[in-house]
Scaffold this active site. Sequence first.
Site, PDB file in Angstrom:
ATOM      1  N   LYS A  73     -13.448   5.758   3.494  1.00  0.00           N
ATOM      2  CA  LYS A  73     -13.103   4.375   3.855  1.00  0.00           C
ATOM      3  C   LYS A  73     -12.502   4.227   5.258  1.00  0.00           C
ATOM      4  O   LYS A  73     -12.635   3.186   5.879  1.00  0.00           O
ATOM      5  CB  LYS A  73     -12.145   3.782   2.817  1.00  0.00           C
ATOM      6  CG  LYS A  73     -12.811   3.525   1.467  1.00  0.00           C
ATOM      7  CD  LYS A  73     -11.867   2.840   0.500  1.00  0.00           C
ATOM      8  CE  LYS A  73     -12.530   2.665  -0.866  1.00  0.00           C
ATOM      9  NZ  LYS A  73     -11.693   1.932  -1.818  1.00  0.00           N
ATOM     10  N   ASP A 109     -12.360  -4.840  -1.277  1.00  0.00           N
ATOM     11  CA  ASP A 109     -11.443  -4.475  -2.371  1.00  0.00           C
ATOM     12  C   ASP A 109     -10.408  -5.583  -2.603  1.00  0.00           C
ATOM     13  O   ASP A 109     -10.203  -6.035  -3.735  1.00  0.00           O
ATOM     14  CB  ASP A 109     -10.693  -3.168  -2.038  1.00  0.00           C
ATOM     15  CG  ASP A 109     -11.522  -1.928  -2.339  1.00  0.00           C
ATOM     16  OD1 ASP A 109     -12.418  -2.003  -3.201  1.00  0.00           O
ATOM     17  OD2 ASP A 109     -11.255  -0.883  -1.718  1.00  0.00           O
TER      18      ASP A 109
HETATM   19  P1  NDP Z   1      -4.049   6.011  -2.986  1.00  0.00           P
HETATM   20  O1  NDP Z   1      -4.023   7.478  -3.231  1.00  0.00           O
HETATM   21  O2  NDP Z   1      -4.358   5.508  -1.625  1.00  0.00           O
HETATM   22  O3  NDP Z   1      -2.597   5.406  -3.392  1.00  0.00           O
HETATM   23  C1  NDP Z   1      -2.000   5.723  -4.618  1.00  0.00           C
HETATM   24  C2  NDP Z   1      -0.719   4.903  -4.792  1.00  0.00           C
HETATM   25  O4  NDP Z   1      -0.207   5.166  -6.106  1.00  0.00           O
HETATM   26  C3  NDP Z   1       0.390   5.268  -3.823  1.00  0.00           C
HETATM   27  O5  NDP Z   1       1.132   4.121  -3.508  1.00  0.00           O
HETATM   28  C4  NDP Z   1       1.242   6.257  -4.644  1.00  0.00           C
HETATM   29  O6  NDP Z   1       2.591   6.279  -4.252  1.00  0.00           O
HETATM   30  C5  NDP Z   1       1.145   5.623  -6.009  1.00  0.00           C
HETATM   31  N1  NDP Z   1       1.398   6.545  -7.101  1.00  0.00           N
HETATM   32  C6  NDP Z   1       0.551   7.465  -7.631  1.00  0.00           C
HETATM   33  N2  NDP Z   1       1.140   8.109  -8.653  1.00  0.00           N
HETATM   34  C7  NDP Z   1       2.405   7.592  -8.764  1.00  0.00           C
HETATM   35  C8  NDP Z   1       3.501   7.837  -9.651  1.00  0.00           C
HETATM   36  N3  NDP Z   1       3.432   8.763 -10.621  1.00  0.00           N
HETATM   37  N4  NDP Z   1       4.629   7.098  -9.504  1.00  0.00           N
HETATM   38  C9  NDP Z   1       4.713   6.165  -8.529  1.00  0.00           C
HETATM   39  N5  NDP Z   1       3.710   5.893  -7.660  1.00  0.00           N
HETATM   40  C10 NDP Z   1       2.570   6.590  -7.781  1.00  0.00           C
HETATM   41  O7  NDP Z   1      -5.046   5.427  -4.065  1.00  0.00           O
HETATM   42  P2  NDP Z   1      -5.829   4.012  -4.009  1.00  0.00           P
HETATM   43  O8  NDP Z   1      -4.906   2.988  -3.500  1.00  0.00           O
HETATM   44  O9  NDP Z   1      -7.141   4.200  -3.339  1.00  0.00           O
HETATM   45  O10 NDP Z   1      -6.158   3.779  -5.566  1.00  0.00           O
HETATM   46  C11 NDP Z   1      -5.129   3.355  -6.452  1.00  0.00           C
HETATM   47  C12 NDP Z   1      -5.770   2.937  -7.759  1.00  0.00           C
HETATM   48  O11 NDP Z   1      -6.586   1.778  -7.539  1.00  0.00           O
HETATM   49  C13 NDP Z   1      -6.709   3.988  -8.388  1.00  0.00           C
HETATM   50  O12 NDP Z   1      -6.433   4.041  -9.767  1.00  0.00           O
HETATM   51  C14 NDP Z   1      -8.093   3.416  -8.158  1.00  0.00           C
HETATM   52  O13 NDP Z   1      -8.999   3.785  -9.176  1.00  0.00           O
HETATM   53  C15 NDP Z   1      -7.809   1.925  -8.213  1.00  0.00           C
HETATM   54  N6  NDP Z   1      -8.807   1.113  -7.532  1.00  0.00           N
HETATM   55  C16 NDP Z   1      -9.403   0.125  -8.260  1.00  0.00           C
HETATM   56  C17 NDP Z   1     -10.339  -0.680  -7.683  1.00  0.00           C
HETATM   57  C18 NDP Z   1     -10.976  -1.748  -8.509  1.00  0.00           C
HETATM   58  O14 NDP Z   1     -11.947  -2.347  -8.045  1.00  0.00           O
HETATM   59  N7  NDP Z   1     -10.460  -2.060  -9.688  1.00  0.00           N
HETATM   60  C19 NDP Z   1     -10.741  -0.528  -6.275  1.00  0.00           C
HETATM   61  C20 NDP Z   1     -10.022   0.510  -5.566  1.00  0.00           C
HETATM   62  C21 NDP Z   1      -9.097   1.311  -6.204  1.00  0.00           C
HETATM   63  P3  NDP Z   1       3.124   7.194  -3.017  1.00  0.00           P
HETATM   64  O15 NDP Z   1       2.703   6.494  -1.751  1.00  0.00           O
HETATM   65  O16 NDP Z   1       4.596   7.189  -3.208  1.00  0.00           O
HETATM   66  O17 NDP Z   1       2.484   8.541  -3.188  1.00  0.00           O
END
Ligand code: NDP
Length: 284
Positions: A73, A109
């Site tokens: 992306k 998105d």
């Molecule tokens: P990223 O890896 O870019 O970001 C993940 C985020 O989740 C970060 O803010 C991270 O926090 C947080 N996180 C993960 N685990 C934990 C935890 N145990 N406790 C607290 N915070 C946590 O992923 P994306 O943003 O790309 O994707 C996120 C979700 O969105 C995924 O499940 C993906 O499948 C979904 N998604 C859904 C779409 C849809 O169309 N429905 C489209 C795109 C994505 P930190 O920064 O502190 O690590």
Amino acid sequence: MSVPASFLYQLTGSMSEGAAGNPTGAMMEAAFAHHGLPWRYINMEVPSATLADAVRGARAMGFRGFNCSIPHKIAVIQCLDALGRSAEIIGAVNCVVERDGRFIGENTDGIGFLRSLETILPPAEKELVILGAGGAARAIAVELALAGARHLTIVNRDARRGSELAGLITTRTNASASFVEWSATFRLPKSADALINATSIGLYQPDALPDIELDSLRSDSVVADVVFNPVQTRLLKEAAARGCKSLDGLGMLVNQGATAIEYWTGITPDARVLRAALEHAMGV
Ligand code: NDP
């Protein structure tokens, strides 16, 4: 059987790693078929090392556009001719659109989430809380702000990522934003209209729940989840049990696909057709 006027299809598709797990093609091709469009959507496994070659190949083959998913992306931007407004602010592209021979990077998105949210809560002048500051949270925050949200609260574990996103909203949009470091159980403020889980908590984990005070969810709160597998996450079940209106992640996925089809073909597809095909492909 009638003979088509042309045997040539207009090409679109998706470039990602781990493409075998991507169900999007089923809903896109269902929409093309439903609307009688001679278009195809090809799910392509593209390693990072050959992304630039793949984009050159798409140009050479006359692709009308393509989606980009993990991990392309951000990297795809250097292969494109220009960016749309929100993609430029977000700093990531999930949808490339061919316009007058140029490849323009868009981000659908956040728009997908926005369209889904608008069915129950138009965000203008609203105060919204976003859990997470990753790619999905960034796209959602920017689109909500551009759609007129009054205030966004970004709640994230990693303080650098979270405060950077709040700063981006404050400097690049008319919305105000604040950052809360997620180091203790989060309590939804009474002033908030909606809670949006934009983290990956709950993905493939039906019992996982973001660390929030469940009693702070009120019956007039809207609770949304970006996670779409499982469709009914534990967060959505807890919200429904407290009388909240809830939005699942499939709505966002369907609407980002519908927006891509609109960008590519100029036709607004029937979102119900996309959702039914997606549910069928995912076995839900
Ligand atoms: P990223 O890896 O870019 O970001 C993940 C985020 O989740 C970060 O803010 C991270 O926090 C947080 N996180 C993960 N685990 C934990 C935890 N145990 N406790 C607290 N915070 C946590 O992923 P994306 O943003 O790309 O994707 C996120 C979700 O969105 C995924 O499940 C993906 O499948 C979904 N998604 C859904 C779409 C849809 O169309 N429905 C489209 C795109 C994505 P930190 O920064 O502190 O690590």
